[in-house]
Scaffold this motif. Structure first.
Motif, PDB file in Angstrom:
ATOM      1  N   ARG A  10     -38.699 -41.579  -1.772  1.00  0.00           N
ATOM      2  CA  ARG A  10     -39.630 -42.323  -2.613  1.00  0.00           C
ATOM      3  C   ARG A  10     -41.044 -41.746  -2.499  1.00  0.00           C
ATOM      4  O   ARG A  10     -41.493 -41.390  -1.426  1.00  0.00           O
ATOM      5  CB  ARG A  10     -39.663 -43.795  -2.193  1.00  0.00           C
ATOM      6  N   ALA A  61     -30.078 -40.396  -2.338  1.00  0.00           N
ATOM      7  CA  ALA A  61     -31.275 -40.804  -3.072  1.00  0.00           C
ATOM      8  C   ALA A  61     -32.452 -39.912  -2.725  1.00  0.00           C
ATOM      9  O   ALA A  61     -32.607 -39.449  -1.599  1.00  0.00           O
ATOM     10  CB  ALA A  61     -31.619 -42.266  -2.732  1.00  0.00           C
ATOM     11  N   GLU A  86     -23.170 -48.046  -0.794  1.00  0.00           N
ATOM     12  CA  GLU A  86     -24.590 -48.191  -0.458  1.00  0.00           C
ATOM     13  C   GLU A  86     -25.042 -47.074   0.479  1.00  0.00           C
ATOM     14  O   GLU A  86     -26.119 -46.511   0.318  1.00  0.00           O
ATOM     15  CB  GLU A  86     -24.822 -49.556   0.188  1.00  0.00           C
ATOM     16  N   ALA A  87     -24.178 -46.751   1.459  1.00  0.00           N
ATOM     17  CA  ALA A  87     -24.520 -45.675   2.395  1.00  0.00           C
ATOM     18  C   ALA A  87     -24.584 -44.334   1.675  1.00  0.00           C
ATOM     19  O   ALA A  87     -25.489 -43.528   1.916  1.00  0.00           O
ATOM     20  CB  ALA A  87     -23.504 -45.631   3.532  1.00  0.00           C
ATOM     21  N   GLY A 108     -25.253 -43.888  -1.465  1.00  0.00           N
ATOM     22  CA  GLY A 108     -26.421 -43.892  -2.342  1.00  0.00           C
ATOM     23  C   GLY A 108     -27.703 -43.608  -1.587  1.00  0.00           C
ATOM     24  O   GLY A 108     -28.592 -42.918  -2.068  1.00  0.00           O
ATOM     25  N   GLU A 109     -27.804 -44.134  -0.359  1.00  0.00           N
ATOM     26  CA  GLU A 109     -29.007 -43.891   0.436  1.00  0.00           C
ATOM     27  C   GLU A 109     -29.099 -42.434   0.870  1.00  0.00           C
ATOM     28  O   GLU A 109     -30.169 -41.851   0.939  1.00  0.00           O
ATOM     29  CB  GLU A 109     -29.004 -44.804   1.662  1.00  0.00           C
ATOM     30  N   GLU A 110     -27.940 -41.814   1.146  1.00  0.00           N
ATOM     31  CA  GLU A 110     -27.957 -40.411   1.566  1.00  0.00           C
ATOM     32  C   GLU A 110     -28.342 -39.492   0.415  1.00  0.00           C
ATOM     33  O   GLU A 110     -29.052 -38.506   0.595  1.00  0.00           O
ATOM     34  CB  GLU A 110     -26.580 -40.011   2.103  1.00  0.00           C
TER      35      GLU A 110
END
Length: 228
Positions: free
Chosen positions: A133, A130, A123-124, A126-128
């Motif tokens: 938005r 991504a 998850e970490a 993926g956030e880095e």
């Protein structure tokens, strides 16, 4: 005895017991099943040594007997030992089954913690990686009660850019002023009121022009009723 060092953790107590009673305890590797009631034997044998209290001994025993290496040693046919390594009876089937369940539950807890850590790591990551938005566009305002919704204005076609599929404009018909320019077989229009009918010239004479309409009807028409 007052100058003896104090053991602060259960691991340190286990290391001391493995050194003090090597035929019973072990600091590493597979552990031998302990005699039932060995806690009381420990209290009597090490009382006053290393400033150990009953609470420390009980905590160390709990940690030792719940370790994986000790639970692996609780199996059918294994022999319990006392502090000096003497045999003190074979393990009961009930104790073997209980140890097996404890080992399975311990492995399940470790696996669950490992999967949870891996999920947090993914998850970490993926956030880095991504992309940021995009801001959302505001939703169109709804018409309040009693307020008429505005109708979009119709778009007017531009005169300078006619549609490709638009039909070409027909040239305006011109009246015939000189019948000498007419020839048999020439297409012409016969004016009848506000309408004009297609016709073909059959003959040009002094009395008029004889034509044949698209319906097949032949007739003589004066020059003022003819159009190019």
């Amino acid at each position: 005895m007052e100058n003896q060092p104090k053991l602060n953790s259960s691991k340190e107590v286990i290391a001391f017991l493995a050194e003090r009673f090597p035929q019973c305890f072990s600091a590493e590797g597979e552990a031998r099943p302990l005699k039932i009631g060995i806690f009381q034997d420990l209290v009597e044998r090490v009382q006053g040594e290393m400033n150990l209290s009953k609470t420390q001994l009980r905590s160390a025993l709990r940690l030792y007997t719940s370790s994986w290496r000790y639970l692996y040693g609780i199996k059918a046919g294994a022999i319990r030992v006392d502090l000096d390594g003497n045999a003190c009876g074979v393990l009961d089937e009930q104790h073997v089954e209980h140890a097996r369940k404890q080992l399975e539950e311990a492995k399940a807890r470790v696996q669950a913690q490992r999967e949870q850590q891996q999920a947090k790591k993914r998850e970490a990551e993926g956030e880095e990686g991504a992309a940021p938005r995009r801001p959302r566009k505001p939703a169109p305002r709804k018409a309040a009660e009693g307020e008429q919704a505005r109708k979009p204005r119709p778009k007017t076609p531009r005169s300078e850019s006619p549609r490709a599929d638009a039909a070409p404009r027909q040239p305006r018909a011109k009246p015939v002023t000189d019948t000498s320019t007419l020839q048999p077989g020439q297409n012409i229009k016969v004016k009848a009121g506000k309408n004009a009918m297609d016709a073909t010239i059959l003959e040009v004479s002094k009395d008029g022009v004889r034509v044949q309409l698209a319906s097949g009807m032949a007739m003589i028409v004066r020059a003022e009723h003819l159009q190019f």
